[in-house]
Design a protein around this motif. Structure first.
Motif, PDB file in Angstrom:
ATOM      1  N   ARG A 174       1.008  -1.178   0.025  1.00 60.70           N
ATOM      2  CA  ARG A 174      -0.151  -0.107  -0.096  1.00 60.70           C
ATOM      3  C   ARG A 174       0.952   1.198   0.110  1.00 60.70           C
ATOM      4  O   ARG A 174       1.212   1.829   1.204  1.00 60.70           O
ATOM      5  CB  ARG A 174      -0.916   0.114   1.190  1.00 60.70           C
ATOM      6  N   GLY A 175       1.134   1.744  -1.113  1.00 60.13           N
ATOM      7  CA  GLY A 175       2.062   2.705  -1.119  1.00 60.13           C
ATOM      8  C   GLY A 175       3.542   1.938  -1.022  1.00 60.13           C
ATOM      9  O   GLY A 175       4.004   1.266  -1.917  1.00 60.13           O
ATOM     10  N   THR A 176       4.286   2.385  -0.185  1.00 63.74           N
ATOM     11  CA  THR A 176       5.499   1.605   0.379  1.00 63.74           C
ATOM     12  C   THR A 176       5.341   0.873   1.529  1.00 63.74           C
ATOM     13  O   THR A 176       6.282  -0.090   1.981  1.00 63.74           O
ATOM     14  CB  THR A 176       6.608   2.684   0.450  1.00 63.74           C
ATOM     15  N   THR A 177       4.117   0.862   2.080  1.00 64.28           N
ATOM     16  CA  THR A 177       3.857   0.014   3.358  1.00 64.28           C
ATOM     17  C   THR A 177       3.538  -1.534   2.940  1.00 64.28           C
ATOM     18  O   THR A 177       2.857  -1.699   2.043  1.00 64.28           O
ATOM     19  CB  THR A 177       2.649   0.669   4.142  1.00 64.28           C
ATOM     20  N   LYS A 178       4.011  -2.481   3.593  1.00 62.74           N
ATOM     21  CA  LYS A 178       4.016  -3.960   3.511  1.00 62.74           C
ATOM     22  C   LYS A 178       2.530  -4.028   4.327  1.00 62.74           C
ATOM     23  O   LYS A 178       2.625  -4.000   5.645  1.00 62.74           O
ATOM     24  CB  LYS A 178       5.150  -4.583   3.826  1.00 62.74           C
ATOM     25  N   ARG A 179       1.844  -4.839   3.734  1.00 63.91           N
ATOM     26  CA  ARG A 179       0.552  -5.166   4.546  1.00 63.91           C
ATOM     27  C   ARG A 179       0.029  -6.468   3.793  1.00 63.91           C
ATOM     28  O   ARG A 179      -0.257  -6.391   2.682  1.00 63.91           O
ATOM     29  CB  ARG A 179      -0.683  -4.173   4.634  1.00 63.91           C
ATOM     30  N   PRO A 180      -0.483  -7.619   4.645  1.00 64.01           N
ATOM     31  CA  PRO A 180      -1.072  -8.777   3.873  1.00 64.01           C
ATOM     32  C   PRO A 180      -2.350  -8.381   3.200  1.00 64.01           C
ATOM     33  O   PRO A 180      -3.166  -7.786   3.803  1.00 64.01           O
ATOM     34  CB  PRO A 180      -1.263  -9.751   5.158  1.00 64.01           C
ATOM     35  N   PRO A 181      -2.509  -8.879   2.009  1.00 67.48           N
ATOM     36  CA  PRO A 181      -3.812  -8.664   1.469  1.00 67.48           C
ATOM     37  C   PRO A 181      -4.902  -9.450   2.150  1.00 67.48           C
ATOM     38  O   PRO A 181      -4.942 -10.356   2.919  1.00 67.48           O
ATOM     39  CB  PRO A 181      -3.594  -9.315  -0.003  1.00 67.48           C
ATOM     40  N   ALA A 182      -6.120  -9.017   1.610  1.00 68.59           N
ATOM     41  CA  ALA A 182      -7.300  -9.763   2.296  1.00 68.59           C
ATOM     42  C   ALA A 182      -7.263 -11.206   1.820  1.00 68.59           C
ATOM     43  O   ALA A 182      -7.063 -11.458   0.709  1.00 68.59           O
ATOM     44  CB  ALA A 182      -8.591  -8.928   1.733  1.00 68.59           C
ATOM     45  N   GLY A 183      -7.757 -12.035   2.468  1.00 73.84           N
ATOM     46  CA  GLY A 183      -7.743 -13.465   2.410  1.00 73.84           C
ATOM     47  C   GLY A 183      -6.603 -14.230   2.387  1.00 73.84           C
ATOM     48  O   GLY A 183      -6.268 -15.491   2.229  1.00 73.84           O
ATOM     49  N   PHE A 184      -5.210 -13.296   2.968  1.00 72.80           N
ATOM     50  CA  PHE A 184      -3.830 -13.833   3.321  1.00 72.80           C
ATOM     51  C   PHE A 184      -4.010 -15.261   4.130  1.00 72.80           C
ATOM     52  O   PHE A 184      -4.836 -15.100   5.163  1.00 72.80           O
ATOM     53  CB  PHE A 184      -3.129 -12.988   3.864  1.00 72.80           C
ATOM     54  N   HIS A 185      -3.385 -16.074   3.688  1.00 73.49           N
ATOM     55  CA  HIS A 185      -3.239 -17.710   4.465  1.00 73.49           C
ATOM     56  C   HIS A 185      -2.014 -18.173   4.545  1.00 73.49           C
ATOM     57  O   HIS A 185      -1.137 -17.824   3.733  1.00 73.49           O
ATOM     58  CB  HIS A 185      -4.418 -18.367   4.121  1.00 73.49           C
ATOM     59  N   LEU A 186      -1.665 -18.952   5.224  1.00 74.94           N
ATOM     60  CA  LEU A 186      -0.518 -19.855   5.449  1.00 74.94           C
ATOM     61  C   LEU A 186      -0.675 -21.260   5.022  1.00 74.94           C
ATOM     62  O   LEU A 186      -1.821 -21.723   5.485  1.00 74.94           O
ATOM     63  CB  LEU A 186       0.170 -19.698   6.573  1.00 74.94           C
ATOM     64  N   ASN A 187       0.372 -21.712   4.459  1.00 74.69           N
ATOM     65  CA  ASN A 187       0.288 -23.532   4.192  1.00 74.69           C
ATOM     66  C   ASN A 187       1.679 -23.906   4.463  1.00 74.69           C
ATOM     67  O   ASN A 187       2.493 -22.950   4.789  1.00 74.69           O
ATOM     68  CB  ASN A 187      -0.435 -23.517   2.788  1.00 74.69           C
ATOM     69  N   GLY A 188       2.032 -25.023   4.148  1.00 78.70           N
ATOM     70  CA  GLY A 188       3.305 -25.561   4.500  1.00 78.70           C
ATOM     71  C   GLY A 188       4.257 -25.089   3.618  1.00 78.70           C
ATOM     72  O   GLY A 188       5.542 -24.866   4.169  1.00 78.70           O
ATOM     73  N   ARG A 189       3.986 -24.652   2.263  1.00 74.72           N
ATOM     74  CA  ARG A 189       5.201 -24.292   1.398  1.00 74.72           C
ATOM     75  C   ARG A 189       5.540 -22.885   1.843  1.00 74.72           C
ATOM     76  O   ARG A 189       6.598 -22.396   1.826  1.00 74.72           O
ATOM     77  CB  ARG A 189       4.748 -24.233   0.197  1.00 74.72           C
ATOM     78  N   ARG A 190       4.462 -21.980   2.100  1.00 74.27           N
ATOM     79  CA  ARG A 190       4.779 -20.518   2.697  1.00 74.27           C
ATOM     80  C   ARG A 190       5.405 -20.589   4.112  1.00 74.27           C
ATOM     81  O   ARG A 190       6.295 -20.029   4.317  1.00 74.27           O
ATOM     82  CB  ARG A 190       3.573 -19.937   2.706  1.00 74.27           C
ATOM     83  N   LEU A 191       5.041 -21.757   4.776  1.00 74.89           N
ATOM     84  CA  LEU A 191       5.845 -21.505   6.320  1.00 74.89           C
ATOM     85  C   LEU A 191       7.203 -22.064   6.230  1.00 74.89           C
ATOM     86  O   LEU A 191       8.224 -21.743   6.719  1.00 74.89           O
ATOM     87  CB  LEU A 191       4.992 -22.695   7.050  1.00 74.89           C
ATOM     88  N   ARG A 192       7.418 -23.051   4.968  1.00 78.41           N
ATOM     89  CA  ARG A 192       8.778 -23.464   4.931  1.00 78.41           C
ATOM     90  C   ARG A 192       9.610 -22.204   4.506  1.00 78.41           C
ATOM     91  O   ARG A 192      10.890 -22.280   5.075  1.00 78.41           O
ATOM     92  CB  ARG A 192       8.801 -24.462   3.831  1.00 78.41           C
TER      93      ARG A 192
END
Length: 250
Positions: A149-167
């Protein structure tokens, strides 16, 4: 230090030394992966309920939403952004970068990025750490658009984690902190902390948010059931990783 798309340095450039160097003759455990397309962040449910396992060739159960149940995709890099990684845009391209505190993290991240067709580079930062960066790529633009959002990092709506992202998050900024594991966050990413914590809880890894005075910012995941769940989700330890630094399956 630039690397080619296969995760190997050109010419005589080499990755930072590992001690001990992993044995290249050790065969990797067999995995069964089911290809599945995935958007930068879609409505995929987080999988916090009962696991729906498959069976690997070696007889192990594969956990639904685990790292071993699907092919690596670019959207997995959202796991880096959940932690301290940064994303920047340039024209129609974007780049992701993260500073790591150990040589083994460089090895693992370069290999993981190469599996997703992303060229990477690394360089020492002068304080016994290493900066790992992807190349600027058009394929990373959707992630940047979703997270910035501009230069600010923020998770998008619906953001979720799974095994590959956690890895990927674990490889970049996960720290064994007996009796649990710390998942480090970006110190300037306060807008990420709450939604990332909710995403952890949704996959059965609810943790305590530690502020900087307590060794954070980071989420501390503890408890036998949660650590077993973490080990199932992130999959087998990469050869470059020292055993205490990766959650082991029971």
């Amino acid at each position: 230090m630039p690397l080619n798309g296969l995760g190997e340095p050109p010419g005589d450039q080499i990755l930072p030394a590992l001690f001990p160097v992993p044995d290249p003759a050790t065969p990797a455990p067999a995995r069964r992966r089911v290809p599945r397309p995935e958007a930068a962040d879609g409505p995929e449910p987080p999988g916090s309920g009962p696991a729906r396992p498959g069976t690997a060739e070696d007889g192990r159960q594969l956990v639904f939403f685990g790292a071993e149940t699907a092919e690596p995709v670019l959207a997995d890099l959202a796991g880096l952004l959940a932690g301290p990684a940064e994303v920047v845009r340039m024209g129609g391209t974007a780049r992701i970068s993260v500073v790591v505190d150990a040589a083994w993290r460089v090895h693992v991240l370069v290999a993981e990025l190469a599996q997703r067709g992303i060229a990477a580079s690394w360089e020492p930062t002068g304080d016994d750490r290493h900066a790992v960066r992807t190349s600027y790529a058009r394929t990373l633009k959707p992630l940047a658009a979703a997270w910035l959002r501009g230069t600010t990092k923020r998770p998008p709506a619906g953001f979720h984690l799974n095994g590959r992202r956690l890895r990927l998050w674990l490889a970049a900024a996960g720290v064994a902190e007996p009796p649990g594991f710390l998942f480090r966050l970006g110190p300037a990413d306060q807008e990420c902390w709450e939604p990332v914590g909710a995403a952890l809880a949704a996959v059965g890894l609810g943790g305590d948010l530690l502020d900087p005075t307590a060794g954070g910012p980071a989420y501390l995941v503890t408890g036998r059931r949660r650590l077993r769940r973490l080990a199932e989700l992130v999959g087998d330890r990469p050869p470059a990783v020292p055993p205490p630094a990766w959650p082991e399956r029971p």
